[in-house]
Motif scaffolding. Structure first.
Motif, PDB file in Angstrom:
ATOM      1  N   PHE A  57       0.805  -1.215   0.000  1.00 28.30           N
ATOM      2  CA  PHE A  57       0.000   0.000   0.000  1.00 28.30           C
ATOM      3  C   PHE A  57       0.843   1.273   0.000  1.00 28.30           C
ATOM      4  CE2 PHE A  57      -3.439  -2.604   2.294  1.00 28.30           C
ATOM      5  CZ  PHE A  57      -3.970  -3.003   1.085  1.00 28.30           C
ATOM      6  N   ASP A  58       2.170   1.124   0.022  1.00 28.16           N
ATOM      7  CA  ASP A  58       3.045   2.299   0.020  1.00 28.16           C
ATOM      8  C   ASP A  58       3.401   2.747  -1.391  1.00 28.16           C
ATOM      9  OD1 ASP A  58       4.472  -0.034  -0.436  1.00 28.16           O
ATOM     10  OD2 ASP A  58       6.316   0.735   0.490  1.00 28.16           O
ATOM     11  N   ARG A  59       2.990   2.002  -2.397  1.00 29.17           N
ATOM     12  CA  ARG A  59       3.320   2.344  -3.776  1.00 29.17           C
ATOM     13  C   ARG A  59       2.196   3.155  -4.415  1.00 29.17           C
ATOM     14  NH1 ARG A  59       4.336  -3.560  -5.950  1.00 29.17           N
ATOM     15  NH2 ARG A  59       2.563  -3.843  -4.553  1.00 29.17           N
ATOM     16  N   PRO A  60       2.461   3.860  -5.511  1.00 33.73           N
ATOM     17  CA  PRO A  60       1.405   4.623  -6.196  1.00 33.73           C
ATOM     18  C   PRO A  60       0.277   3.708  -6.674  1.00 33.73           C
ATOM     19  CG  PRO A  60       3.573   5.280  -6.969  1.00 33.73           C
ATOM     20  CD  PRO A  60       3.784   4.071  -6.114  1.00 33.73           C
ATOM     21  N   LEU A  61      -0.931   4.248  -6.739  1.00 33.09           N
ATOM     22  CA  LEU A  61      -2.090   3.445  -7.121  1.00 33.09           C
ATOM     23  C   LEU A  61      -1.951   2.803  -8.495  1.00 33.09           C
ATOM     24  CD1 LEU A  61      -5.243   5.352  -5.779  1.00 33.09           C
ATOM     25  CD2 LEU A  61      -4.290   3.179  -5.017  1.00 33.09           C
ATOM     26  N   PRO A  62      -1.463   3.522  -9.529  1.00 37.84           N
ATOM     27  CA  PRO A  62      -1.309   2.855 -10.836  1.00 37.84           C
ATOM     28  C   PRO A  62      -0.383   1.647 -10.765  1.00 37.84           C
ATOM     29  CG  PRO A  62      -1.169   5.227 -11.099  1.00 37.84           C
ATOM     30  CD  PRO A  62      -1.150   4.956  -9.629  1.00 37.84           C
ATOM     31  N   VAL A  63       0.678   1.734  -9.962  1.00 37.66           N
ATOM     32  CA  VAL A  63       1.600   0.594  -9.833  1.00 37.66           C
ATOM     33  C   VAL A  63       0.906  -0.550  -9.101  1.00 37.66           C
ATOM     34  CG1 VAL A  63       3.802  -0.170  -8.864  1.00 37.66           C
ATOM     35  CG2 VAL A  63       3.594   2.125  -9.847  1.00 37.66           C
ATOM     36  N   GLN A  64       0.146  -0.206  -8.035  1.00 38.83           N
ATOM     37  CA  GLN A  64      -0.590  -1.244  -7.320  1.00 38.83           C
ATOM     38  C   GLN A  64      -1.601  -1.933  -8.230  1.00 38.83           C
ATOM     39  OE1 GLN A  64      -2.158  -0.316  -3.379  1.00 38.83           O
ATOM     40  NE2 GLN A  64      -0.871   1.527  -3.302  1.00 38.83           N
ATOM     41  N   TYR A  65      -2.282  -1.138  -9.068  1.00 36.16           N
ATOM     42  CA  TYR A  65      -3.287  -1.728  -9.966  1.00 36.16           C
ATOM     43  C   TYR A  65      -2.639  -2.641 -10.989  1.00 36.16           C
ATOM     44  CZ  TYR A  65      -6.479  -2.179 -13.881  1.00 36.16           C
ATOM     45  OH  TYR A  65      -7.237  -2.699 -14.904  1.00 36.16           O
ATOM     46  N   PHE A  66      -1.520  -2.206 -11.577  1.00 34.92           N
ATOM     47  CA  PHE A  66      -0.865  -3.029 -12.591  1.00 34.92           C
ATOM     48  C   PHE A  66      -0.370  -4.338 -11.985  1.00 34.92           C
ATOM     49  CE2 PHE A  66       2.867  -4.357 -15.035  1.00 34.92           C
ATOM     50  CZ  PHE A  66       2.311  -4.443 -16.305  1.00 34.92           C
ATOM     51  N   ASP A  67       0.225  -4.273 -10.786  1.00 37.44           N
ATOM     52  CA  ASP A  67       0.697  -5.505 -10.135  1.00 37.44           C
ATOM     53  C   ASP A  67      -0.485  -6.418  -9.806  1.00 37.44           C
ATOM     54  OD1 ASP A  67       3.253  -4.557 -10.293  1.00 37.44           O
ATOM     55  OD2 ASP A  67       3.339  -3.832  -8.223  1.00 37.44           O
ATOM     56  N   TRP A  68      -1.569  -5.822  -9.309  1.00 30.65           N
ATOM     57  CA  TRP A  68      -2.753  -6.615  -8.973  1.00 30.65           C
ATOM     58  C   TRP A  68      -3.338  -7.263 -10.223  1.00 30.65           C
ATOM     59  CZ3 TRP A  68      -8.016  -5.392 -10.228  1.00 30.65           C
ATOM     60  CH2 TRP A  68      -8.964  -6.223  -9.608  1.00 30.65           C
ATOM     61  N   LEU A  69      -3.383  -6.509 -11.335  1.00 24.62           N
ATOM     62  CA  LEU A  69      -3.942  -7.040 -12.573  1.00 24.62           C
ATOM     63  C   LEU A  69      -3.097  -8.198 -13.099  1.00 24.62           C
ATOM     64  CD1 LEU A  69      -6.208  -6.659 -14.646  1.00 24.62           C
ATOM     65  CD2 LEU A  69      -4.683  -5.129 -15.909  1.00 24.62           C
ATOM     66  N   MET A  70      -1.783  -8.089 -12.983  1.00 23.26           N
ATOM     67  CA  MET A  70      -0.920  -9.174 -13.431  1.00 23.26           C
ATOM     68  C   MET A  70      -1.129 -10.429 -12.582  1.00 23.26           C
ATOM     69  SD  MET A  70       0.731  -8.173 -16.105  1.00 23.26           S
ATOM     70  CE  MET A  70      -0.856  -7.423 -16.513  1.00 23.26           C
ATOM     71  N   ARG A  71      -1.326 -10.244 -11.282  1.00 24.06           N
ATOM     72  CA  ARG A  71      -1.579 -11.400 -10.427  1.00 24.06           C
ATOM     73  C   ARG A  71      -2.937 -12.031 -10.751  1.00 24.06           C
ATOM     74  NH1 ARG A  71       0.070  -7.895  -6.282  1.00 24.06           N
ATOM     75  NH2 ARG A  71      -2.071  -7.896  -5.486  1.00 24.06           N
ATOM     76  N   VAL A  72      -3.934 -11.179 -10.996  1.00 23.11           N
ATOM     77  CA  VAL A  72      -5.263 -11.687 -11.336  1.00 23.11           C
ATOM     78  C   VAL A  72      -5.216 -12.485 -12.628  1.00 23.11           C
ATOM     79  CG1 VAL A  72      -7.584 -10.999 -12.064  1.00 23.11           C
ATOM     80  CG2 VAL A  72      -6.517  -9.910 -10.086  1.00 23.11           C
ATOM     81  N   ALA A  73      -4.470 -11.995 -13.609  1.00 17.59           N
ATOM     82  CA  ALA A  73      -4.359 -12.701 -14.889  1.00 17.59           C
ATOM     83  C   ALA A  73      -3.735 -14.073 -14.724  1.00 17.59           C
ATOM     84  CB  ALA A  73      -3.545 -11.864 -15.873  1.00 17.59           C
ATOM     85  N   SER A  74      -2.933 -14.244 -13.686  1.00 19.65           N
ATOM     86  CA  SER A  74      -2.311 -15.549 -13.430  1.00 19.65           C
ATOM     87  C   SER A  74      -3.119 -16.393 -12.451  1.00 19.65           C
ATOM     88  CB  SER A  74      -0.895 -15.352 -12.882  1.00 19.65           C
ATOM     89  OG  SER A  74      -0.918 -14.696 -11.635  1.00 19.65           O
TER      90      SER A  74
END
Length: 318
Positions: A57-74
């Protein structure tokens, strides 16, 4: 049909992507800190920053969203903040419980509503039609959570015929709908959730059958000497695709909007899980549940379209 199904699946990709952006962003607009329940009141700023770094939660929201989206895709929806369990595991169990009662509610509603709606269409303007119309209006007007409370008071408190809540002593892991000792726990939730689909499907069936009966080919069938039962079969077949579309939408609504009913009956479905996650600010669970429910709704619409094509060959799909 296969080309149409492939095209619909491709259309669903940007829809799912848009839903993922909305559900990810709106969660962070809600007040409160998702890590507040994990920290003691006297936690130091260093402890807070460390825990925020652990959960990202310490990272910028766009970075958090991109990381979350990559995990969801997997296939990885993360871990629950409250329980520490994988979100996908919690959602899979809850989704099966919700689908169980939703399917039962839609099946009961469709069976009753299609018969009553067809009877009303054959008796337009009579007391039969007015009675069925009144029942359908009551079904969509009465809040289902209020109806659920009434059922609990009558059948669980006053007459002690059915349990008021839960899934039995074995829980969701050992639940079997084919055993009465466990099935009785699902009767009140299924009955409560069938109220709204009953009213909606009844009105649409009446409208669809009445519209088919007013068409010229029905009069031609009768003029050729076909019996009323044979005419009714042709009428129902022509009205069925429209009713199936409404039934599929109602199933999607029940799967995604059963939070109040599941809370009343303490039924461990996706609605109950989502409500608990919202109250505890369990961000990964909220995001995962919303995304899974949205995808389920898209898949339900696709299945309904394909069933419509199979039932009525006149519906041509590219």
């Amino acid at each position: 049909m296969w080309l149409y199904a492939l095209r619909r699946i491709l259309y669903a990709v940007p829809i799912a992507l848009g839903v993922s952006i909305i559900c990810f962003g709106l969660v962070f607009l809600a007040p409160g800190d998702p890590l507040g329940s994990l920290l003691p009141p006297d936690a130091s700023q260093a402890d807070i920053e460390y825990l925020r770094g652990v959960y990202g939660f310490d990272r910028p929201l766009p970075v958090q969203y991109f990381d979350w989206l990559m995990r969801v895709a997997s296939g990885d929806l993360g871990n629950s903040i409250q329980s520490g369990r994988p979100v996908l595991t919690e959602i899979s169990h809850a989704l099966m419980n919700t689908v169980m009662v939703s399917f039962g509610a839609v099946a009961i509603a469709f069976s009753i509503a299609f018969v009553l709606g067809t009877i009303a269409a054959y008796h337009l303007g009579t007391w039969v039609d007015r009675t069925v119309t009144g029942l359908s209006i009551a079904g969509v007007s009465v809040p289902n959570y209020w109806f659920g409370v009434v059922l609990v008071i009558v059948f669980a408190v006053e007459f002690n015929l059915l349990p008021a809540m839960g899934m039995g002593s074995g829980g969701s892991d050992n639940f079997s709908i084919f055993e009465w000792e466990q099935l009785k726990y699902a009767i009140l939730p299924i009955t409560t959730m069938s109220l709204v689909p009953l009213g909606v499907i009844m009105r649409n069936t009446r409208s669809a059958v009445a519209d088919v009966l007013s068409q010229d080919f029905v009069q031609a069938l009768r003029a050729k000497g076909l019996g009323e039962w044979a005419v009714a079969r042709h009428t129902i077949r022509n009205a069925l695709p429209q009713v199936l579309a409404v039934m599929g939408l109602q199933f999607g609504y029940l799967v995604g909007g059963s939070i109040l009913v599941e809370t009343i009956f303490n039924w461990p479905g996706t609605g109950f899980l989502l409500g608990k996650a919202i109250l505890t600010r369990d961000v990964p669970v909220v995001q995962g549940v919303v995304l899974v429910l949205a995808i389920c709704f898209v898949i339900t619409n696709l299945c309904v379209d394909l069933i419509q094509t199979a039932v009525d060959p006149r519906i041509k799909r590219g």
